[in-house]
Design a protein around this motif. Structure first.
Motif, PDB file in Angstrom:
ATOM      1  N   GLU A  55       3.757   7.060  -0.995  1.00  0.00           N
ATOM      2  CA  GLU A  55       3.866   8.020  -2.094  1.00  0.00           C
ATOM      3  C   GLU A  55       2.848   9.147  -1.976  1.00  0.00           C
ATOM      4  OE1 GLU A  55       3.555   5.629  -5.602  1.00  0.00           O
ATOM      5  OE2 GLU A  55       5.512   4.653  -5.280  1.00  0.00           O
ATOM      6  N   LYS A  56       1.629   8.818  -1.571  1.00  0.00           N
ATOM      7  CA  LYS A  56       0.594   9.833  -1.384  1.00  0.00           C
ATOM      8  C   LYS A  56       0.300   9.938   0.111  1.00  0.00           C
ATOM      9  CE  LYS A  56      -2.751  10.020  -4.374  1.00  0.00           C
ATOM     10  NZ  LYS A  56      -4.034   9.743  -5.097  1.00  0.00           N
ATOM     11  N   VAL A  57       0.408  11.158   0.653  1.00  0.00           N
ATOM     12  CA  VAL A  57       0.266  11.362   2.096  1.00  0.00           C
ATOM     13  C   VAL A  57      -0.789  12.430   2.356  1.00  0.00           C
ATOM     14  CG1 VAL A  57       1.433  11.942   4.256  1.00  0.00           C
ATOM     15  CG2 VAL A  57       2.708  10.792   2.423  1.00  0.00           C
ATOM     16  N   GLU A  58      -1.812  12.081   3.120  1.00  0.00           N
ATOM     17  CA  GLU A  58      -2.855  13.022   3.518  1.00  0.00           C
ATOM     18  C   GLU A  58      -2.913  13.085   5.042  1.00  0.00           C
ATOM     19  OE1 GLU A  58      -4.616  14.869   1.527  1.00  0.00           O
ATOM     20  OE2 GLU A  58      -4.141  13.964  -0.425  1.00  0.00           O
TER      21      GLU A  58
ATOM     22  N   VAL B 268       0.841  -1.198   0.000  1.00  0.00           N
ATOM     23  CA  VAL B 268       0.000   0.000   0.000  1.00  0.00           C
ATOM     24  C   VAL B 268       0.877   1.250   0.000  1.00  0.00           C
ATOM     25  CG1 VAL B 268      -1.779   1.269   1.265  1.00  0.00           C
ATOM     26  CG2 VAL B 268      -1.851  -1.237   1.170  1.00  0.00           C
ATOM     27  N   LYS B 269       0.593   2.151  -0.931  1.00  0.00           N
ATOM     28  CA  LYS B 269       1.418   3.350  -1.105  1.00  0.00           C
ATOM     29  C   LYS B 269       0.736   4.637  -0.644  1.00  0.00           C
ATOM     30  CE  LYS B 269       4.952   1.342  -3.173  1.00  0.00           C
ATOM     31  NZ  LYS B 269       6.303   1.327  -2.544  1.00  0.00           N
ATOM     32  N   ASN B 270      -0.561   4.566  -0.322  1.00  0.00           N
ATOM     33  CA  ASN B 270      -1.304   5.751   0.107  1.00  0.00           C
ATOM     34  C   ASN B 270      -1.553   5.695   1.612  1.00  0.00           C
ATOM     35  OD1 ASN B 270      -1.510   6.322  -2.659  1.00  0.00           O
ATOM     36  ND2 ASN B 270      -3.496   5.297  -2.815  1.00  0.00           N
ATOM     37  N   VAL B 271      -1.415   6.833   2.271  1.00  0.00           N
ATOM     38  CA  VAL B 271      -1.613   6.835   3.720  1.00  0.00           C
ATOM     39  C   VAL B 271      -2.289   8.121   4.188  1.00  0.00           C
ATOM     40  CG1 VAL B 271       0.669   7.837   4.248  1.00  0.00           C
ATOM     41  CG2 VAL B 271      -0.493   6.424   5.962  1.00  0.00           C
ATOM     42  N   VAL B 272      -3.226   7.961   5.110  1.00  0.00           N
ATOM     43  CA  VAL B 272      -3.793   9.082   5.858  1.00  0.00           C
ATOM     44  C   VAL B 272      -3.178   9.043   7.247  1.00  0.00           C
ATOM     45  CG1 VAL B 272      -5.853  10.046   6.937  1.00  0.00           C
ATOM     46  CG2 VAL B 272      -5.974   9.159   4.618  1.00  0.00           C
TER      47      VAL B 272
ATOM     48  N   TYR C 284     -12.326   8.472   6.967  1.00  0.00           N
ATOM     49  CA  TYR C 284     -11.859   9.633   6.204  1.00  0.00           C
ATOM     50  C   TYR C 284     -11.198   9.167   4.907  1.00  0.00           C
ATOM     51  CZ  TYR C 284      -9.392  14.026   5.229  1.00  0.00           C
ATOM     52  OH  TYR C 284      -8.919  15.176   4.644  1.00  0.00           O
ATOM     53  N   ALA C 285     -10.380   8.114   4.991  1.00  0.00           N
ATOM     54  CA  ALA C 285      -9.669   7.607   3.816  1.00  0.00           C
ATOM     55  C   ALA C 285     -10.621   7.027   2.778  1.00  0.00           C
ATOM     56  CB  ALA C 285      -8.650   6.550   4.241  1.00  0.00           C
ATOM     57  N   GLN C 286     -11.775   6.513   3.227  1.00  0.00           N
ATOM     58  CA  GLN C 286     -12.756   5.941   2.300  1.00  0.00           C
ATOM     59  C   GLN C 286     -13.201   6.938   1.239  1.00  0.00           C
ATOM     60  OE1 GLN C 286     -15.744   4.321   5.119  1.00  0.00           O
ATOM     61  NE2 GLN C 286     -15.714   2.489   3.827  1.00  0.00           N
ATOM     62  N   ASN C 287     -13.202   8.208   1.588  1.00  0.00           N
ATOM     63  CA  ASN C 287     -13.703   9.243   0.683  1.00  0.00           C
ATOM     64  C   ASN C 287     -12.611   9.884  -0.161  1.00  0.00           C
ATOM     65  OD1 ASN C 287     -16.413   9.040   1.668  1.00  0.00           O
ATOM     66  ND2 ASN C 287     -15.779  10.164   3.499  1.00  0.00           N
ATOM     67  N   LEU C 288     -11.398   9.343  -0.077  1.00  0.00           N
ATOM     68  CA  LEU C 288     -10.288   9.896  -0.850  1.00  0.00           C
ATOM     69  C   LEU C 288     -10.069   9.084  -2.121  1.00  0.00           C
ATOM     70  CD1 LEU C 288      -7.711  10.535   2.031  1.00  0.00           C
ATOM     71  CD2 LEU C 288      -9.119  12.243   0.876  1.00  0.00           C
ATOM     72  N   PRO C 289      -9.712   9.748  -3.224  1.00  0.00           N
ATOM     73  CA  PRO C 289      -9.415   9.003  -4.456  1.00  0.00           C
ATOM     74  C   PRO C 289      -8.076   8.284  -4.333  1.00  0.00           C
ATOM     75  CG  PRO C 289      -8.954  11.335  -4.762  1.00  0.00           C
ATOM     76  CD  PRO C 289      -9.589  11.204  -3.407  1.00  0.00           C
TER      77      PRO C 289
ATOM     78  N   MET D  17       6.538  15.160   9.438  1.00  0.00           N
ATOM     79  CA  MET D  17       5.770  13.917   9.427  1.00  0.00           C
ATOM     80  C   MET D  17       5.538  13.439   7.993  1.00  0.00           C
ATOM     81  SD  MET D  17       4.614  11.998  11.852  1.00  0.00           S
ATOM     82  CE  MET D  17       3.921  10.359  11.626  1.00  0.00           C
ATOM     83  N   ARG D  18       5.272  14.375   7.095  1.00  0.00           N
ATOM     84  CA  ARG D  18       5.075  14.020   5.684  1.00  0.00           C
ATOM     85  C   ARG D  18       6.343  13.396   5.104  1.00  0.00           C
ATOM     86  NH1 ARG D  18       1.288  16.041   2.470  1.00  0.00           N
ATOM     87  NH2 ARG D  18       1.003  17.847   3.842  1.00  0.00           N
ATOM     88  N   LEU D  19       7.486  14.022   5.398  1.00  0.00           N
ATOM     89  CA  LEU D  19       8.756  13.507   4.888  1.00  0.00           C
ATOM     90  C   LEU D  19       9.049  12.125   5.464  1.00  0.00           C
ATOM     91  CD1 LEU D  19      11.347  13.794   3.289  1.00  0.00           C
ATOM     92  CD2 LEU D  19      12.321  15.133   5.180  1.00  0.00           C
ATOM     93  N   ALA D  20       8.755  11.934   6.746  1.00  0.00           N
ATOM     94  CA  ALA D  20       8.969  10.624   7.369  1.00  0.00           C
ATOM     95  C   ALA D  20       8.153   9.548   6.656  1.00  0.00           C
ATOM     96  CB  ALA D  20       8.601  10.679   8.847  1.00  0.00           C
ATOM     97  N   ALA D  21       6.903   9.878   6.311  1.00  0.00           N
ATOM     98  CA  ALA D  21       6.051   8.915   5.608  1.00  0.00           C
ATOM     99  C   ALA D  21       6.610   8.595   4.222  1.00  0.00           C
ATOM    100  CB  ALA D  21       4.630   9.459   5.496  1.00  0.00           C
ATOM    101  N   LYS D  22       7.141   9.607   3.555  1.00  0.00           N
ATOM    102  CA  LYS D  22       7.744   9.391   2.232  1.00  0.00           C
ATOM    103  C   LYS D  22       8.972   8.491   2.345  1.00  0.00           C
ATOM    104  CE  LYS D  22       5.308  12.465  -0.363  1.00  0.00           C
ATOM    105  NZ  LYS D  22       4.691  12.245  -1.686  1.00  0.00           N
TER     106      LYS D  22
END
Length: 414
Positions: free
Chosen positions: A149-152, A114-118, A408-413, A139-144
């Motif tokens: 790849e996609k961070v919300e 999985v590459k997308n994270v909330v 929240y993630a359910q509603n994200l593309p 925090m965004r950089l840590a996730a990357k």
């Protein structure tokens, strides 16, 4: 596909979100969805996490580096990182190490890369907008770095309120009392959730860790030299234990940095300059605490006393280790007086929600409490005074935020 991660000061959880399916909380450690936010590294490039970090730490006698409460460092510009076996690790690298492990365990359970994270985040990392932005960027950089790849981001108290969708038009106060932050969200429930549902939002970086630190400062720290006196060479003035070092001792996250070279050398000098009869004993206990990295077990016993003082008139704090022996009584009335500053800051933050929104306390229909610190009777009693006992609802202590992040993630593309 998304992961929703509640990276907490004390505990972390993860939810898996697949297209067309309800979010599923993933077990991260055995049969438990909770992975303690702990890292222990006994040698270069070898890391243990959660309960295993504690086990290896104890098995190896603390020989290595032990990290806890990493989230607290995010808004601190002065904290650039720390030395780990001769290598400088930034705060982003340390947190990325933990997030990478979360991702690895979840990928193994879900069978997906999985590459997308909330990511959940406090209502405010800091009252200073620049520091708040710094914390989120770190925090965004840590996730990357960890492989996402996609961070919300979604504020944690809003996530805790997303379970209220569809229960009617009620005004709900979400109180999220964690280890590092206390966050408050006032929202209007409804059939769907939008930003317009949020009536007020506030938070403060004061919670369970700060209360534990207060117990250390007011009670336990005397056994580690808080009251020692010393005279600097060629000086006549009698000096007290340095405030800078005392602050590190009285912070569950910062205590590990007493072992850094500059602090350690200064402590050794203080021992030589001390003038009190029992000072050598207390310095000996402090050196043992630092050298053997006993911060985690010392604070674990503090937390036990804090819990006991919720329903007992006194707690007997005991710590028995070769080189450190403490046996003392902490009285409930003294404890409650000691933590007034911390509780004051927490409830001042709550006041701001109502000041900024113009809503009256009496208009609230329901108060939902989540997070470990929310179990403290002192906290619950204050909320009952403000809103009435009939409006207080104890939520799932640890899972409500990650459940809401999943929604929240359910509603994200993708």
């Amino acid at each position: 596909m998304w992961y929703a991660i509640d990276f907490g000061t004390s505990n972390s959880l993860l939810s898996f979100v697949e297209d067309g399916k309800e979010p599923r909380i993933v077990n991260l450690e055995g049969d438990s969805p909770i992975l303690r936010s702990l890292i222990f590294t006994p040698q270069e490039n070898l890391f243990y996490f959660g309960n295993q970090a504690i086990e290896k730490y104890q098995e190896l006698g603390g020989d290595g580096r032990f990290f806890r409460s990493l989230k607290k460092f995010l808004p601190e510009p002065s904290f650039k990182g720390t030395e780990v076996f001769g290598k400088r690790m930034k705060i982003e690298d340390l947190i990325a190490t933990f997030l990478r492990e979360l991702k690895k365990r979840a990928d193994n359970k879900t069978g997906n890369d999985v590459k997308n994270v909330v990511l959940g985040r406090p209502a405010l990392y800091s009252l200073d907008p620049e520091k708040d932005k710094l914390a989120e960027n770190r925090m965004r950089l840590a996730a990357k770095i960890a492989g996402f790849e996609k961070v919300e981001f979604c504020p944690e108290p809003i996530a805790a309120g997303l379970d209220e969708e569809g229960v009617g038009s009620e005004l709900i106060l979400i109180c999220d009392f964690g280890g590092g932050t206390s966050d408050f969200t006032l929202l209007r429930s409804g059939k769907s959730f939008t930003k317009e549902n949020v009536q007020g939002l506030s938070g403060v970086f004061v919670a369970g860790d700060a209360i534990d630190g207060r117990i250390m400062r007011n009670f336990v720290s005397e056994h580690f030299g808080k009251n020692v006196k010393y005279k600097a060479p060629m000086g006549n003035n009698l000096l007290s234990f340095p405030t800078k070092l005392l602050k590190k001792l009285c912070n569950p996250a910062h205590i590990v940095f007493l072992k850094e070279r500059e602090n350690w050398e200064f402590l050794k000098e203080l021992e030589q300059w001390s003038v009190g009869g029992e000072d050598q004993k207390y310095f000996g206990q402090l050196f043992c605490l630092v050298e053997e990295q006993l911060g985690y077990p010392v604070y674990s016993e503090i937390e036990k006393s804090k819990i006991e003082l919720g329903d007992k008139e006194a707690s007997n704090y005991r710590f028995d280790h070769p080189g450190v022996q403490i046996d003392m009584v902490i009285k409930k009335d003294e404890f409650e007086a000691a933590v007034r500053p911390e509780l004051g800051e927490i409830f001042e933050s709550l006041d701001k929600v109502f000041e900024n929104s113009g809503v009256k306390y009496s208009a609230v229909d329901l108060v939902r409490i989540t997070g470990g610190t929310g179990q403290m009777p002192l906290v619950q009693d204050r909320l009952k005074e403000l809103f009435g006992a009939d409006k207080i609802q104890m939520n799932k202590v640890f899972q409500s935020v990650v459940s809401g992040l999943g929604k929240y993630a359910q509603n994200l593309p993708n």
